[in-house]
Structures are given as structure tokens and as C-alpha cells.
Design an enzyme around this catalytic site. Structure first.
Site, short mmCIF file in Angstrom:
data_model
loop_
_atom_site.label_atom_id
_atom_site.label_comp_id
_atom_site.label_asym_id
_atom_site.label_seq_id
_atom_site.Cartn_x
_atom_site.Cartn_y
_atom_site.Cartn_z
CB SER A 1 31.47 18.65 33.98
OG SER A 1 31.20 18.62 35.36
CG ASP B 1 24.12 16.08 36.31
OD1 ASP B 1 24.68 15.68 37.36
OD2 ASP B 1 24.63 16.92 35.54
CG HIS C 1 27.72 15.18 35.05
ND1 HIS C 1 27.22 16.43 35.30
CD2 HIS C 1 29.06 15.30 35.09
CE1 HIS C 1 28.21 17.27 35.49
NE2 HIS C 1 29.35 16.62 35.35
#
Length: 506
Positions: free
Chosen positions: A193, A435, A460
């Protein structure tokens, strides 16, 4: 593009909230970015890395320089930055065995050690040294002696940005190589991320330190106007629509129904009772933001075999039609959040103190991701991103305006893919297309060595969670592809190293 598309289902993975409570008619609450699920962390810790694995790591403190880019005397102030090393699988410096380094994101290193499995799972194959480094201002890596002083104002927070963070990582990794006499051991950096962004940016800025990078679920294109503002919520909508058309239609109709009830005398009280809110609603935004967060959370962290979207839709579709649309929506809340005496509308904004202030500073300085939604492409009410409101809110919070164009200036502008193709190499951008943040990710191969590894059903940062026997075939294939690519980088490095030694007689 390396695309691995098999069966549905997804993953869970933490990361973080980036939440400004603007009016839903002007600016939506920005969805969380974190690699791990900030809400419900305890769920992850129960199923993630074992205590024995965590105990294999030794924790160290590095006297990190406060400011890497200034020569004022105060810039040389240091703070203790935490990092951890696992020597268990390392082949040693004499064999130039590699180093796998996880670059911390907006979280404590303790969580990273608990939930990141990719490094430990693959350490025996690579005979790798494992390193985890905590991001400055998070966990226990706090400048100025205390959290209170570090977060006091814009002056103390001014040293808190991505450029300083990746410079920190370079300093720690170079020290480790020096201390272990591992000057020729190649480093592969890994992140998820925001940490995935850092990993890719690290490879761009410090190619002499890192041989390659695995950037999991890194929405590096979600800045300026490179990616569509409604991209995130379009994917959320797609996830729900593909799961259940009736669920999608119910959610889409619910926003107007909330407004209709709220317009009645004592309308907010009626909504408070119907949704069993812990505190009386003061405005409809609180409820809408809560529901928005549930749907986004379910889509972003939808993992096999849990399938969070299906849980929400199961509650909505399973409710008796006579309960009405709002009754169905509440049934979805109960299915997802559990049967409770009341529901806290601020639950997804749980870190309202220090932890929240850290990430809010980052989003109010450089991490400006213009995420919004409209009623044409999504199941949500219109809420376009409003930069003017965003800037004003940041000024109110910290007294300084954000720099919405700085990241594209520093790391690469609108032609980022062209820049990567011309000047970069050895980066894996992995994404699960379920995601929502994949809408800002690199989804096609940029060059032979800058590759996209995607799965149709992934969520994710799923690929860097610990491997499990119950993982679906497509997830196993995704991880195997990533490992094979990294192995290729290492093989070429060792070939080049051998060739260099032969030519120079080193």
C-alpha cells in the site's frame, strides 16, 4: 502483463485511514490506504505469523538523522529508529546471500512483524537475511523525545515525509551491510500500500542500494489527475454489483431514502433508532460516512475464504423485504459488524488522537489522493473531491496548505510509466483487481523488468500476507510468479558480479 485470473474470493490486509470529515455533498471521506486493516486488527493477529516466527527477529535501534537534506545544526539531531533482523535463514556475507527488507508504512513495526508473511515464507529459498524497518513517526521511532513533542505542530511535523522516510531506509540498510561485511549482498525491498509506494520510489531514488522492489497494492498513479477520481469507488461498486445485483440496487437507492427520512420531523432521531447509533446523529453525513466505510472496507480487504462483500450483501439480501430499504441496509451492518447493543458511527475513524494525526499530517502535506465519487459510475451519492475544501481543512488542522503536486514532481509526473520505462528497472507492481486501490495502480507491464502481476479476484496486499494451505490456486500462482521474477533478478546480479570479478580480478 502477468495476469493470474482464476476463481473469485479475496484477502485481508491492513492499512490505514485517511479520513477528513467533509460534507458528503462536497467531499467524500478519503478511504483508508493501509496495507493492513486498521479496523479489526485483532482478527489478523489471530491468524497471522506465529510467535515463534516473531521471536526469530532481533530488534535494534539506529541513531537516525532528523533531516537528511539540510545542514542546519538542528538537522543533525538524531532519534532512535527501530529495525529488526532475522538471521535464521541467511546464507551469509561470504556467499553474498540476499537481503529482503520490508519498508514500514503508517503503522508500528510490531504489526508488520505479525502480519507480513512474504519475507519469512521465502527466506529459506533465497537463504535471505530478513530486515523490517519502522517508518519515522510511527511505532516507537519518534523524533523529539516524545510523541507529544513530535506531533506538536507543523514545525516538528515538518520532518515527516516520504523523502525523509526512504532516506532513513537507505541509511539503515547501508549500516546493516557494513556491520555484516555484506557489501555485495543484493537487497530486495518490499512494501504494501503506502509502503508499496515507498518500495517503488526507493528503487527509483536509491538503485545503488536496492537491486529490486516488490510494490504490493501501491496506488502510485492516484495523484493529481492521473487516475480517475471516481476510480476507487467504481471498483467498490463493481465488487458489490458482481456479488449481488439486488444488493447493489438496494445500496444505490438507500442514500435518497436516508435523506427522505432525515427531512421528517425528528428524522435524525428516527435514523438513530433504526441504526442503533451509540450517540444521536447530528447530521446524515455521520451515517452515510459509516456506511461508506463499511462498503469500502469490505471491498478493499475482501479475502478468501471470508469474502466480506458477500457477508454484507448476505445481510442486505437476506432481510425481509417488509423491513424496507433502510431495514435491509441495517441488516447488512449487523451481518458485517456483528449484533451489538449500539453502533459507533466513528468506529472506522477509531484513531482520533495521535495515530490519526500522523496520517492526517501526511495527507495534508504531500499524500493528496483526489478520491471522490459520483452517482453515474458508482452506487454512492455524488461526492466529488474538492481541492479547495481539502486545502482549507488542512490549514485549519495544521496551519499549512498541502502540496498536491509535489509527489508527481519528486517521483515522476503524468508520464510516470514513460519515466519508469526509460530510467528504472526491477520493480514488480502487484495488484488484486477487486481492490479499489488498484484503480491507481500500475496494471500493465512497463518494460521487461518493470512488470505488473495482477489477479482478477485479489484484494489489498493479499500477496504479502502469510501463505496458508487454504489459499486459492490463483493466489499461490501470483506469489510464485513474484518469487520467480525476483529469482531472475538475483541470478542476473550474481552472473554480472561473477563477470565483473573475472574482468577486474577482484
Amino acid at each position: 502483463m502477468h495476469r493470474l485470473s482464476f476463481l473469485p474470493l479475496f484477502s485481508l490486509f491492513f492499512f490505514f485511514f485517511l479520513f477528513f470529515s467533509f460534507s458528503i455533498t462536497s467531499v467524500s471521506a478519503t478511504p483508508r490506504l493501509g496495507a493492513f486493516r486498521s479496523f479489526g486488527k485483532s482478527e489478523i493477529l489471530k491468524t497471522a505469523a506465529t510467535t515463534a516466527t516473531i521471536d526469530d527477529f532481533q530488534t535494534f535501534l539506529y541513531p537516525q538523522t532528523l533531516d537528511h537534506f539540510n545542514y542546519k545544526p538542528e538537522s543533525y539531531t538524531t532519534f532512535d529508529q527501530r529495525y529488526a533482523i532475522n538471521f535464521k535463514y541467511w546464507g551469509g556475507a561470504k556467499t553474498n546471500s540476499p537481503i529482503l527488507a520490508f519498508l514500514g508504512e503508517e503503522s508500528s513495526m510490531d504489526y508488520d512483524l505479525s502480519v507480513i508473511g512474504f519475507l519469512t515464507d521465502n527466506a529459506p529459498r533465497f537463504k535471505a537475511l530478513l530486515v523490517f524497518i519502522e517508518h519515522r513517526y510511527y511505532g516507537k521511532s519518534i523524533p523529539f523525545g516524545s510523541t507529544e513533542e513530535a506531533l506538536r505542530n507543523a514545525s516538528s511535523l515538518g520532518y515527516f515525509n516520504s523523502a525523509q522516510a526512504i532516506a532513513d531506509y537507505a541509511a539503515v540498510l547501508m549500516l546493516i551491510k557494513k556491520n555484516l561485511s555484506a557489501h555485495l549482498s543484493p537487497i530486495i525491498v518490499i512494501g504494501g500500500s503506502y509502503g508499496g509506494m515507498l518500495a517503488s520510489w526507493f528503487r527509483l531514488k536509491y538503485p545503488h542500494v536496492a537491486l529490486g522492489a516488490l510494490a504490493s497494492s501501491a496506488p502510485i498513479l492516484y495523484f493529481d489527475d492521473i487516475a480517475p477520481q471516481s476510480g476507487y469507488y467504481s471498483v467498490v461498486t463493481k465488487d458489490f454489483k458482481e456479488t449481488s445485483e439486488s444488493c447493489y440496487q438496494t445500496i444505490r437507492k438507500s442514500w435518497a431514502k436516508i435523506d427522505k427520512v432525515a427531512s421528517k420531523p425528528n428524522g435524525l432521531a428516527i435514523l438513530s433508532k433504526k441504526f442503533k447509533t451509540c450517540k444521536p446523529l447530528k447530521r446524515t453525513f455521520e451515517l452515510k460516512d459509516y456506511l461508506d466505510s463499511i462498503y469500502a472496507d469490505a471491498a478493499q480487504y475482501n479475502e478468501p475464504p471470508i469474502n466480506r462483500v458477500r457477508i454484507v450483501c448476505g445481510g442486505i439480501d437476506g432481510a425481509y423485504k417488509r423491513t424496507g430499504i433502510l431495514g435491509q441496509i441495517f441488516a447488512g451492518v449487523v451481518a458485517y459488524m456483528g449484533n451489538r447493543s449500539c453502533y459507533d458511527m466513528n468506529e472506522f475513524n477509531e484513531d482520533t488522537s495521535d495515530q490519526s494525526r500522523r496520517w492526517r499530517w501526511q495527507t495534508c502535506s504531500e499524500m493528496v489522493m483526489p478520491i471522490g465519487h459520483d452517482d453515474k459510475d458508482t452506487m454512492f451519492p455524488p461526492a466529488p473531491f474538492n481541492l479547495s475544501s481539502y486545502i482549507n481543512s488542512c490549514k485549519n488542522l495544521f496551519g499549512v496548505p498541502p502540496q498536491p503536486h509535489w509527489l508527481t514532481t519528486y517521483y515522476g509526473c503524468h508520464d510516470l510509466k514513460l519515466i519508469l520505462r526509460r530510467f528504472a528497472s526491477n520493480i514488480i507492481f502487484s495488484n488484486g483487481l477487486n481492490d479499489p486501490h488498484s484503480s491507481g495502480g500500475v496494471l500493465t507491464n512497463v518494460s521487461d523488468s518493470i512488470v505488473a502481476v495482477t489477479t482478477v479476484n485479489g484484494s489489498h496486499c493479499l500477496d504479502i500476507l502469510p501463505a496458508k494451505e487454504t489459499d486459492p490456486e490463483w493466489l499461490v500462482a501470483q506469489r510464485n510468479t513474484e518469487v520467480e521474477i525476483i529469482q531472475g533478478w538475483l541470478s542476473k546480479y550474481y552472473y554480472d558480479l561473477h563477470d565483473f570479478k573475472e574482468q577486474t580480478h577482484v
